[in-house]
Every structure is written in C-alpha cells, then in structure tokens.
Design a protein around this motif. Structure first.
Motif, mmCIF file in Angstrom:
data_model
loop_
_atom_site.group_PDB
_atom_site.id
_atom_site.type_symbol
_atom_site.label_atom_id
_atom_site.label_comp_id
_atom_site.label_asym_id
_atom_site.label_seq_id
_atom_site.Cartn_x
_atom_site.Cartn_y
_atom_site.Cartn_z
ATOM 1 N N VAL A 216 0.839 -1.208 0.000
ATOM 2 C CA VAL A 216 0.000 0.000 0.000
ATOM 3 C C VAL A 216 0.872 1.256 0.000
ATOM 4 O O VAL A 216 0.622 2.201 -0.762
ATOM 5 C CB VAL A 216 -0.957 -0.004 1.204
ATOM 6 N N VAL A 217 1.912 1.261 0.835
ATOM 7 C CA VAL A 217 2.807 2.426 0.893
ATOM 8 C C VAL A 217 3.546 2.605 -0.437
ATOM 9 O O VAL A 217 3.761 3.737 -0.902
ATOM 10 C CB VAL A 217 3.813 2.276 2.063
ATOM 11 N N PHE A 218 3.908 1.500 -1.085
ATOM 12 C CA PHE A 218 4.588 1.572 -2.374
ATOM 13 C C PHE A 218 3.646 2.080 -3.472
ATOM 14 O O PHE A 218 4.043 2.868 -4.337
ATOM 15 C CB PHE A 218 5.139 0.195 -2.752
ATOM 16 N N THR A 219 2.379 1.635 -3.435
ATOM 17 C CA THR A 219 1.419 2.000 -4.476
ATOM 18 C C THR A 219 0.898 3.425 -4.305
ATOM 19 O O THR A 219 0.595 4.105 -5.285
ATOM 20 C CB THR A 219 0.237 1.013 -4.469
ATOM 21 N N LEU A 220 0.790 3.876 -3.053
ATOM 22 C CA LEU A 220 0.180 5.173 -2.758
ATOM 23 C C LEU A 220 0.805 6.330 -3.550
ATOM 24 O O LEU A 220 0.071 7.106 -4.190
ATOM 25 C CB LEU A 220 0.268 5.451 -1.257
ATOM 26 N N PRO A 221 2.128 6.504 -3.567
ATOM 27 C CA PRO A 221 2.679 7.636 -4.319
ATOM 28 C C PRO A 221 2.484 7.515 -5.817
ATOM 29 O O PRO A 221 2.385 8.532 -6.516
ATOM 30 C CB PRO A 221 4.166 7.621 -3.945
ATOM 31 N N GLY A 227 1.127 12.433 -11.592
ATOM 32 C CA GLY A 227 2.073 12.610 -12.693
ATOM 33 C C GLY A 227 3.304 13.397 -12.304
ATOM 34 O O GLY A 227 4.316 13.365 -12.998
ATOM 35 N N GLY A 228 3.246 14.150 -11.200
ATOM 36 C CA GLY A 228 4.424 14.843 -10.697
ATOM 37 C C GLY A 228 5.132 13.971 -9.670
ATOM 38 O O GLY A 228 4.562 13.016 -9.166
ATOM 39 N N TRP A 229 6.358 14.312 -9.362
ATOM 40 C CA TRP A 229 7.129 13.479 -8.442
ATOM 41 C C TRP A 229 7.792 14.342 -7.370
ATOM 42 O O TRP A 229 9.010 14.493 -7.350
ATOM 43 C CB TRP A 229 8.159 12.646 -9.200
ATOM 44 N N PRO A 230 6.975 14.911 -6.459
ATOM 45 C CA PRO A 230 7.568 15.673 -5.351
ATOM 46 C C PRO A 230 8.336 14.753 -4.415
ATOM 47 O O PRO A 230 8.263 13.519 -4.514
ATOM 48 C CB PRO A 230 6.354 16.294 -4.655
ATOM 49 N N ALA A 231 9.049 15.357 -3.461
ATOM 50 C CA ALA A 231 9.942 14.593 -2.592
ATOM 51 C C ALA A 231 9.201 13.525 -1.798
ATOM 52 O O ALA A 231 9.729 12.428 -1.576
ATOM 53 C CB ALA A 231 10.676 15.546 -1.647
ATOM 54 N N TRP A 232 7.951 13.814 -1.388
ATOM 55 C CA TRP A 232 7.240 12.841 -0.549
ATOM 56 C C TRP A 232 6.962 11.541 -1.290
ATOM 57 O O TRP A 232 6.911 10.466 -0.672
ATOM 58 C CB TRP A 232 5.948 13.447 -0.009
ATOM 59 N N THR A 233 6.791 11.598 -2.623
ATOM 60 C CA THR A 233 6.521 10.367 -3.373
ATOM 61 C C THR A 233 7.737 9.442 -3.345
ATOM 62 O O THR A 233 7.600 8.232 -3.160
ATOM 63 C CB THR A 233 6.133 10.686 -4.829
ATOM 64 N N TRP A 234 8.918 10.041 -3.538
ATOM 65 C CA TRP A 234 10.140 9.219 -3.498
ATOM 66 C C TRP A 234 10.380 8.669 -2.094
ATOM 67 O O TRP A 234 10.828 7.520 -1.937
ATOM 68 C CB TRP A 234 11.342 10.042 -3.955
ATOM 69 N N SER A 235 10.050 9.448 -1.085
ATOM 70 C CA SER A 235 10.216 8.988 0.297
ATOM 71 C C SER A 235 9.322 7.781 0.569
ATOM 72 O O SER A 235 9.766 6.778 1.153
ATOM 73 C CB SER A 235 9.896 10.118 1.274
#
Length: 470
Positions: A216-221, A227-235
């Motif tokens: 779930v944590v992997f899929t959520l971002p 379509g954007g990739w802010p820092a929280w998505t990579w975290s």
C-alpha cells in the motif's frame, strides 16, 4: 473426493463458478464507468485510479491468507463469508455518495472477492479427480473468460439505459440477486470435505500485515502523485521498499523456526521461479492498463458513450477467450513457445496501439482504427495466462506446487494494481501538460515496455512442462 452423484457435483461446481464470475465481472465492468464516477461523484484522477487499483490490490493481498484459513477451518465457511462480504460491499458501492466512499467500498469488495476466490480451486479438487478435474478447471477458465469479456458490454448497456448519473450504480446492484442465490445454494449444496492431503498451515498475521503495509505504501505515491514526483513520493516509495525487504526477512525467520511463512522464501531459491514471478508481475502490469486509459479517453475526450466504449472493448475480450481456448493445445505442441507467442503478441499489439492513437487524428479515431491492435493484445493475453501459471509452478518441487500457485496468483493481482497506478500516473501527468491525445499513447507505450520485459523473461522458464500423471 466427494462421492455424491454427478448431478450434485455439477451443481456444486456451478455454484462456485458463478461466485467467481462475480469477482471477474467486477474487474472489467468498472472500466466503462470511470467517466460516470467522474461526472456523478466528482472523482479526480487519483480516485479513479484507486477505484480500479484498490479493488485489485485488496483482492491480491487476501488470496494467500484466505487459502490458509480455508486449510484450517474448511473452505465452505471461507467461501460463504467472502461471498457475503463481497455482496454487501457491492451494495455499499452502489449506494456510495462520494468518490472517497466508493474507493473504500471497492477495497472492501476486493477483499471479499479475494477471500472466496482461492476456495474455488479447492472445491474442484474435492469434487473431481483425474481428467474430470482437468475438464472442470477448463470449464472454469472458459466461463471466467466469457464473463470478463461481457463486463464492459454489461456496464455500457446499464449506463446507456439508466444514464450517466446513476446507471453506474446498477453495475454493483447487479451482484445482489446473484450473490443471494449463490449464498443460499452454497449453504445447501457445497461439500464440507477437505482437499486430500491438505496441511493446516499457520496464518502468519504479522507477515500479512507487513506485506500489506509495504504494498500500500509503495502504491500510494504512484496513484497520488498525479504525474508529478515531489519529494514525498520518493520517500514513500523508499519506505515501501524497506517494509517489503523487512517482510522477506521476517518470512525467512518464520521458515527457519519451522513454521509456515506466508510466502515461502525457499521458492525463490529456484532461479526460474523467481524469473517467472517477475515475468508474471510485468505481464499483468502491462495488459491490465489499456482499457483504464482508453475508456477515459474514449468517453471524456472523443465523446463516445459508455455503450460504444463497451462495444469497442468486446473484440479484445472475445479474442482473449479464443486465445485461452487454444492455449492448452498450444502448450502441448509448442511448450514454452506458447508463452513466447502470447507475450510477443501483447508487446507488439501495445506498440501498434500506441502508434495508432498517436498518429491517427482524434476526429478520425474510432473502434475500427484500434480493432487490430486490441484483438492482437486480447489473443496474446488469453494465450499466455493459463500456461504461464503452469510453467512457473513447474519450476519448483511438486510438494511446493500449492504454495507456488498461491504466490503466482497473488503477484498477478498485485502486478495489475501496480500497472494501473503507473499507467494512471503517466496518463494524467502527460495529459496535464500535452493533452490526452499525447497522454494516451505515452501511457500505452509505458505498458509496452513492461510487456517487452515480460517477453524477455519468458526465456527463464523451462522449455517444456513435465509429463502429467493421472
């Protein structure tokens, strides 16, 4: 095996097959309803993704624990409980008053379907032996394929007849009378017998929690990034990977302690099994995404109705049924070649579909322009799926076949969920910058990359299946 007459066995088989068809119908029927969710409930891009991916993800996560629970308490009560959860969640979906509520209800619906889905194969093992068992599995596969093919058409007919605002609710209400009949018949006619030689494995609740949180944590971002990739998505992606690594470490500990892990690490000591699992994940991530993207584009951008969109999908689904019908004969004659043809057809079809959508002007795009690529994709999908599972399971020792089959079924569902998340992120992200006419082919091209990876990984599997023993 149950010793009742053939008529009673046939009735029990019919009950579980109708139950499983409900799960598969709701996998495809929602594709044509996505623009209706957007219009009626104000669903945004992420919520549309979760309506599809949440159902698939919840279903995949519950498969192995539900199978283990069936080993312990019997498969009949697990089937009936899962059916009740699925049917009541269908009612909840139909009554949903917001996009958030629909997403939660779909997750619960997927959970219910995942609970009773694995019991169906156990019932077939109880009811039949030898060649009759093979025919029962063949019947199940054919009926599932036909139901999956009818899903978009059924959804389109209901929305066309009852309107964009509320017609989508009936794609869920349709499950209520069917679920009630299956429940009553199941209480009366399903056997209580266990599968011969079944082991009562532990449930591994901590392992289940770890893998659920990690996925779930992997899929959520992927879904929420837009379509954007802010820092929280990579975290979050990093956290998801770490939790999944922790899950595999825990499973090794469980196995060393002599208990039954949720996913036996020893299976991955077989390099061919590992390659096959990655192959299946990539393949399901590739082919499950195309109609999620096309349905939104077809209705929201090109102005086609839900029924016209459903009809556009039918040739693909019928080609998939034909491919599945021919796959058994192809497996015997061609061995691994059946997987090469299937995966190759899907990869080629996706590349061709991306090119067609990119090069044909939107005002000239209709079902004829996409017919050949979607039919090729459909045939390849049907030709690939059943043999793929057989080839992957054949890479491990026969005593491990049950555990391997459970892992394969789970990663197929999870691959589909991750594929939807990736395709949605690409489609909505590119569309926001360059428009849907560019977003659609780029998203399909991303799926084609996954299909090409699946094609390459086919060659990690054995050339031939071992000879069957009756």
């Amino acid at each position: 095996m149950v010793t009742d007459g053939g008529g009673r066995r046939g009735l029990a088989l019919s009950i579980v097959i109708v139950g499983i068809c409900m799960v598969m119908l709701d996998t495809t029927v929602v594709n044509v309803a996505l623009p209706s969710f957007e219009r009626s409930l104000g669903a945004d891009a992420a919520q549309l993704s979760w309506v599809v991916a949440g159902y698939t993800l919840a279903s995949g996560l519950s498969l192995i624990p539900a199978g283990r629970l069936g080993d312990r308490i019997g498969h009949k009560p697990v089937f009936l409980v899962g059916l009740v959860v699925f049917t009541l969640a269908s009612l909840w979906c139909g009554l949903a008053q917001s996009a958030e509520e629909l997403v939660v209800a779909r997750v619960v619906q997927g959970l219910g379907g995942g609970i009773y889905y694995p019991t169906v194969t156990s019932f077939i093992q109880v009811l039949y032996t030898g060649r009759a068992r093979g025919r029962a599995f063949g019947l199940m596969g054919s009926v599932i394929g036909l139901t999956t093919a009818l899903g978009p058409l059924v959804g389109g007919l209901l929305i066309e007849a009852l309107g964009m605002e509320d017609g989508w609710r009936w794609i869920f209400f349709l499950n209520l009378p069917i679920g009630l009949v299956v429940l009553i018949a199941g209480l009366r006619f399903l056997p209580r017998a266990r599968v011969p030689g079944e082991q009562r494995s532990g449930l591994d609740p901590f392992g289940t929690a770890l893998v659920s949180i990690g996925l779930v944590v992997f899929t959520l971002p992927l879904v929420q990034s837009g379509g954007g990739w802010p820092a929280w998505t990579w975290s979050l992606l990093g956290v998801g990977v770490l939790v999944l690594v922790g899950f595999f470490a825990w499973e090794r500990r469980v196995e060393r302690a002599g208990r039954a892990p949720l996913v036996p690490p020893r299976l991955f000591a077989h390099r061919a099994f590992t390659g096959g699992v990655i192959n299946g994940t990539a393949f399901f991530a590739a082919f499950t995404t195309i109609f999620f993207v096309l349905s939104i584009y077809w209705q929201s951008s090109l102005g086609y109705s839900a029924l016209e969109t459903g009809l556009m999908m039918v040739p693909n689904s019928l080609a998939s049924v034909a491919g599945a019908f021919l796959s058994e004969r192809g497996t015997h004659r061609l061995g691994r070649g059946v997987l090469v043809i299937g995966a190759g057809a899907v990869a080629a079809g996706l590349v061709a579909l991306a090119a067609v959508v990119l090069l044909v002007p939107p005002e000239r795009t209709d079902w004829v322009t996409v017919l050949v690529p979607t039919v090729v994709i459909g045939f390849g999908t049907g030709y690939f799926i059943a043999p793929n599972t057989q080839f992957i399971v054949s890479t491990v020792d026969p005593i491990e076949a049950g555990a391997a089959s459970g892992v394969v079924s789970t990663v197929q569902r999870l691959g589909g969920a991750i594929g939807i998340a990736v395709a949605a992120a690409v489609f909505f992200g590119v569309s926001a910058v360059a428009g849907p006419a560019i977003g659609v082919p780029v998203a399909i091209a991303a799926s084609a990359v996954l299909a090409i990876a699946a094609f390459a990984l086919v060659f990690t599997l054995p050339r031939r299946l071992p000879e069957p023993h009756d």
